[in-house]
Design a protein around this motif. Structure first.
Motif, PDB file in Angstrom:
ATOM      1  N   HIS A 310       0.832  -1.209   0.000  1.00  0.00           N
ATOM      2  CA  HIS A 310       0.000   0.000   0.000  1.00  0.00           C
ATOM      3  C   HIS A 310       0.866   1.257   0.000  1.00  0.00           C
ATOM      4  N   ILE A 311       1.910   1.245   0.798  1.00  0.00           N
ATOM      5  CA  ILE A 311       2.777   2.420   0.915  1.00  0.00           C
ATOM      6  C   ILE A 311       3.552   2.647  -0.381  1.00  0.00           C
ATOM      7  N   ARG A 312       3.960   1.570  -1.048  1.00  0.00           N
ATOM      8  CA  ARG A 312       4.649   1.706  -2.335  1.00  0.00           C
ATOM      9  C   ARG A 312       3.756   2.395  -3.361  1.00  0.00           C
ATOM     10  N   LYS A 313       2.491   1.986  -3.397  1.00  0.00           N
ATOM     11  CA  LYS A 313       1.570   2.499  -4.409  1.00  0.00           C
ATOM     12  C   LYS A 313       1.346   4.006  -4.268  1.00  0.00           C
ATOM     13  N   GLN A 314       1.623   4.561  -3.106  1.00  0.00           N
ATOM     14  CA  GLN A 314       1.433   5.996  -2.893  1.00  0.00           C
ATOM     15  C   GLN A 314       2.681   6.806  -3.245  1.00  0.00           C
ATOM     16  N   ARG A 315       3.609   6.164  -3.910  1.00  0.00           N
ATOM     17  CA  ARG A 315       4.844   6.818  -4.395  1.00  0.00           C
ATOM     18  C   ARG A 315       5.673   7.395  -3.259  1.00  0.00           C
ATOM     19  N   THR A 316       5.665   6.703  -2.162  1.00  0.00           N
ATOM     20  CA  THR A 316       6.450   7.134  -1.003  1.00  0.00           C
ATOM     21  C   THR A 316       7.936   7.187  -1.335  1.00  0.00           C
ATOM     22  N   TYR A 317       8.365   6.234  -2.144  1.00  0.00           N
ATOM     23  CA  TYR A 317       9.778   6.176  -2.498  1.00  0.00           C
ATOM     24  C   TYR A 317      10.248   7.454  -3.189  1.00  0.00           C
ATOM     25  N   VAL A 318       9.422   8.008  -4.063  1.00  0.00           N
ATOM     26  CA  VAL A 318       9.805   9.215  -4.805  1.00  0.00           C
ATOM     27  C   VAL A 318      10.055  10.382  -3.845  1.00  0.00           C
ATOM     28  N   ILE A 319       9.135  10.597  -2.909  1.00  0.00           N
ATOM     29  CA  ILE A 319       9.279  11.707  -1.967  1.00  0.00           C
ATOM     30  C   ILE A 319      10.502  11.510  -1.086  1.00  0.00           C
ATOM     31  N   LEU A 320      10.692  10.292  -0.600  1.00  0.00           N
ATOM     32  CA  LEU A 320      11.836  10.032   0.278  1.00  0.00           C
ATOM     33  C   LEU A 320      13.160  10.143  -0.474  1.00  0.00           C
ATOM     34  N   LYS A 321      13.169   9.684  -1.719  1.00  0.00           N
ATOM     35  CA  LYS A 321      14.396   9.756  -2.514  1.00  0.00           C
ATOM     36  C   LYS A 321      14.839  11.205  -2.699  1.00  0.00           C
ATOM     37  N   VAL A 322      13.899  12.076  -3.044  1.00  0.00           N
ATOM     38  CA  VAL A 322      14.231  13.485  -3.253  1.00  0.00           C
ATOM     39  C   VAL A 322      14.602  14.139  -1.919  1.00  0.00           C
ATOM     40  N   ALA A 323      13.873  13.804  -0.860  1.00  0.00           N
ATOM     41  CA  ALA A 323      14.172  14.384   0.453  1.00  0.00           C
ATOM     42  C   ALA A 323      15.576  13.995   0.916  1.00  0.00           C
ATOM     43  N   ASP A 324      15.973  12.771   0.623  1.00  0.00           N
ATOM     44  CA  ASP A 324      17.281  12.289   1.048  1.00  0.00           C
ATOM     45  C   ASP A 324      18.420  13.045   0.368  1.00  0.00           C
ATOM     46  N   MET A 325      18.171  13.523  -0.848  1.00  0.00           N
ATOM     47  CA  MET A 325      19.210  14.247  -1.586  1.00  0.00           C
ATOM     48  C   MET A 325      19.611  15.544  -0.908  1.00  0.00           C
ATOM     49  N   VAL A 326      18.684  16.140  -0.144  1.00  0.00           N
ATOM     50  CA  VAL A 326      18.968  17.437   0.486  1.00  0.00           C
ATOM     51  C   VAL A 326      18.988  17.341   2.004  1.00  0.00           C
ATOM     52  N   GLU A 327      18.853  16.136   2.542  1.00  0.00           N
ATOM     53  CA  GLU A 327      18.799  15.961   3.999  1.00  0.00           C
ATOM     54  C   GLU A 327      20.167  16.216   4.625  1.00  0.00           C
ATOM     55  N   GLU A 328      20.202  17.096   5.614  1.00  0.00           N
ATOM     56  CA  GLU A 328      21.454  17.447   6.280  1.00  0.00           C
ATOM     57  C   GLU A 328      21.695  16.632   7.545  1.00  0.00           C
ATOM     58  N   SER A 329      20.654  16.055   8.098  1.00  0.00           N
ATOM     59  CA  SER A 329      20.789  15.288   9.332  1.00  0.00           C
ATOM     60  C   SER A 329      21.178  13.847   9.022  1.00  0.00           C
ATOM     61  N   GLU A 330      22.269  13.414   9.612  1.00  0.00           N
ATOM     62  CA  GLU A 330      22.726  12.042   9.388  1.00  0.00           C
ATOM     63  C   GLU A 330      21.708  11.038   9.931  1.00  0.00           C
ATOM     64  N   GLN A 331      21.111  11.372  11.080  1.00  0.00           N
ATOM     65  CA  GLN A 331      20.153  10.453  11.695  1.00  0.00           C
ATOM     66  C   GLN A 331      18.905  10.296  10.832  1.00  0.00           C
ATOM     67  N   VAL A 332      18.390  11.411  10.326  1.00  0.00           N
ATOM     68  CA  VAL A 332      17.215  11.346   9.456  1.00  0.00           C
ATOM     69  C   VAL A 332      17.562  10.588   8.178  1.00  0.00           C
ATOM     70  N   GLY A 333      18.749  10.875   7.628  1.00  0.00           N
ATOM     71  CA  GLY A 333      19.180  10.200   6.409  1.00  0.00           C
ATOM     72  C   GLY A 333      19.255   8.685   6.577  1.00  0.00           C
ATOM     73  N   GLU A 334      19.726   8.238   7.735  1.00  0.00           N
ATOM     74  CA  GLU A 334      19.804   6.800   7.999  1.00  0.00           C
ATOM     75  C   GLU A 334      18.422   6.167   8.023  1.00  0.00           C
ATOM     76  N   LYS A 335      17.463   6.871   8.632  1.00  0.00           N
ATOM     77  CA  LYS A 335      16.101   6.335   8.699  1.00  0.00           C
ATOM     78  C   LYS A 335      15.447   6.319   7.307  1.00  0.00           C
ATOM     79  N   ILE A 336      15.729   7.342   6.504  1.00  0.00           N
ATOM     80  CA  ILE A 336      15.223   7.338   5.129  1.00  0.00           C
ATOM     81  C   ILE A 336      15.778   6.140   4.372  1.00  0.00           C
ATOM     82  N   ASN A 337      17.067   5.885   4.560  1.00  0.00           N
ATOM     83  CA  ASN A 337      17.689   4.742   3.875  1.00  0.00           C
ATOM     84  C   ASN A 337      17.038   3.428   4.288  1.00  0.00           C
ATOM     85  N   GLU A 338      16.683   3.289   5.566  1.00  0.00           N
ATOM     86  CA  GLU A 338      16.000   2.080   6.024  1.00  0.00           C
ATOM     87  C   GLU A 338      14.638   1.941   5.345  1.00  0.00           C
ATOM     88  N   CYS A 339      13.952   3.081   5.212  1.00  0.00           N
ATOM     89  CA  CYS A 339      12.661   3.047   4.511  1.00  0.00           C
ATOM     90  C   CYS A 339      12.843   2.628   3.059  1.00  0.00           C
TER      91      CYS A 339
END
Length: 379
Positions: A310-339
């Motif tokens: 269900h989460i894949r179908k909502q294009r969650t990956y696209v938003i997280l991928k773009v957010a990760d490109m500009v994320e400055e927090s290492e901790q947030v970036g690690e959690k995005i990578n896990e997602c």
């Protein structure tokens, strides 16, 4: 009526900080005794002395010698209420070694009932006082006992008056958002089962009412509600309700979306709110809020294959991928990578490439949308 010499000495405005830093243990004990006095002038002078303490070691000594309990009682007296509340806030926030002891002492002194009483009495309280009172309540509910006390009986109705005021629109001319800390209180409450039941109760629709606070201009409101949602996501049994009834993913993704342009193929299947603002869209600036949001998505991804589909179908990956490109927090970036690992990996027991095919099969291509459109349905 003259003040006792020791109290007179420490309330001198020109020497109070210096004197308090040099105080012996006996003086701390005396000061707490003055806080308990029946004499109004002694109580006022003692509260002023406590309010002037700024050194962390001195704050911890005040907690050690029992200043919290009498201060809790003094918030109910008009002449000492504001200074006593400010002192409780500092003692529960700025004395880290004794923060648990402070929260315990406040709970034992009935701080939950006292705060609710003074906040909702008929006299008009200053916004700064209400703000400090809710901050004290926030610190008290960090403990399980404090959270249980605020929730009250099984109907969990005690927080409702606070919630009602929290949801009222803030006025542009307000000097301070006096109810801002209720979001943090909700976050604390939802750390226990009763709090999660209170927020997730279908009949009251509390979750639906507080989700718009994720877009508030006030960071304390956003942070509190983001933390509340994260706590709800720990309950695996709530995953289907959150994903399908609440449609929680779009609420979590909106603050994470930014001004970056998305290709047409990337936007297919995505909630239009996530891309319609274009270059005017501002990504959530607070690191803590972003972390809570991403962790919420991660918790939902971990609830099972159907949730991930269900989460894949909502294009969650696209938003997280773009957010990760500009994320400055290492901790947030690690959690995005896990997602992303959850979103991009193939499920066990399925053939290679199945994860990407789940999305392709669920969402028609651009050509499919054009060719299959029934123009007879257009007015």
């Amino acid at each position: 009526i003259s003040l006792p010499l020791s109290l007179e000495r420490i309330t001198c405005p020109h020497s109070i900080d210096h004197t308090l830093n040099k105080m012996s243990d006996d003086v701390y004990s005396d000061l707490v005794g003055f806080l308990k006095s029946d004499r109004a002038d002694l109580c006022v002078a003692a509260v002023k002395a406590v309010a002037a303490v700024t050194d962390e070691d001195d704050l911890e000594k005040l907690v050690k010698y029992g200043a919290v309990t009498p201060l809790c009682k003094l918030i109910s007296r008009s002449e000492t209420a504001e200074l006593a509340m400010d002192s409780l806030l500092r003692l529960s926030s700025e004395a880290p070694s004794f923060s648990n002891q402070t929260a315990h002492d406040m709970f034992e002194a009935g701080i939950v009932n006292r705060v609710l009483e003074v906040v909702f009495d008929k006299s008009k309280k200053k916004p700064k006082f209400v703000n400090a009172a809710l901050a004290v309540l926030l610190n008290t509910t960090r403990t399980e006992a404090g959270a249980v006390a605020l929730l009250g009986p099984e109907d969990y109705s005690r927080p409702l008056p606070l919630l009602a005021r929290f949801l009222l629109p803030t006025q542009p001319d307000e000097e301070i958002d006096q109810w801002q800390h209720f979001g943090g209180i909700l976050m604390n409450l939802t750390q226990i089962e009763g709090g999660r039941k209170f927020v997730a109760r279908i009949s009251t629709k509390i979750l639906e009412k507080i989700l718009p606070q994720l877009r508030s201009k006030n960071v304390f409101r956003r942070r509190g509600i983001a933390g509340t949602v994260k706590n709800l996501c720990f309950d695996k049994d709530s995953a289907w309700w959150l994903l399908h009834e609440i449609d929680i993913i779009k609420h979590l993704l909106y603050p994470l979306a930014g001004p970056e342009a998305l290709d047409l193929d990337e936007r297919i299947g995505m909630d239009p709110e996530l891309w319609m603002e274009g270059c005017d869209k501002v990504r959530e600036p607070d690191e803590h809020v972003r972390l809570f949001l991403v962790e919420s998505i991660l918790l939902l991804l971990a609830t099972g294959r159907k949730s991930r589909d269900h989460i894949r179908k909502q294009r969650t990956y696209v938003i997280l991928k773009v957010a990760d490109m500009v994320e400055e927090s290492e901790q947030v970036g690690e959690k995005i990578n896990e997602c992303v690992q959850f979103l991009r990996r193939d499920e066990e027991g399925t053939e290679e490439g199945s994860s990407d095919r789940i999305f392709r099969e669920a969402v028609p291509t651009v050509s499919d949308i054009v060719l299959n459109k029934n123009y007879d349905d257009v007015d």
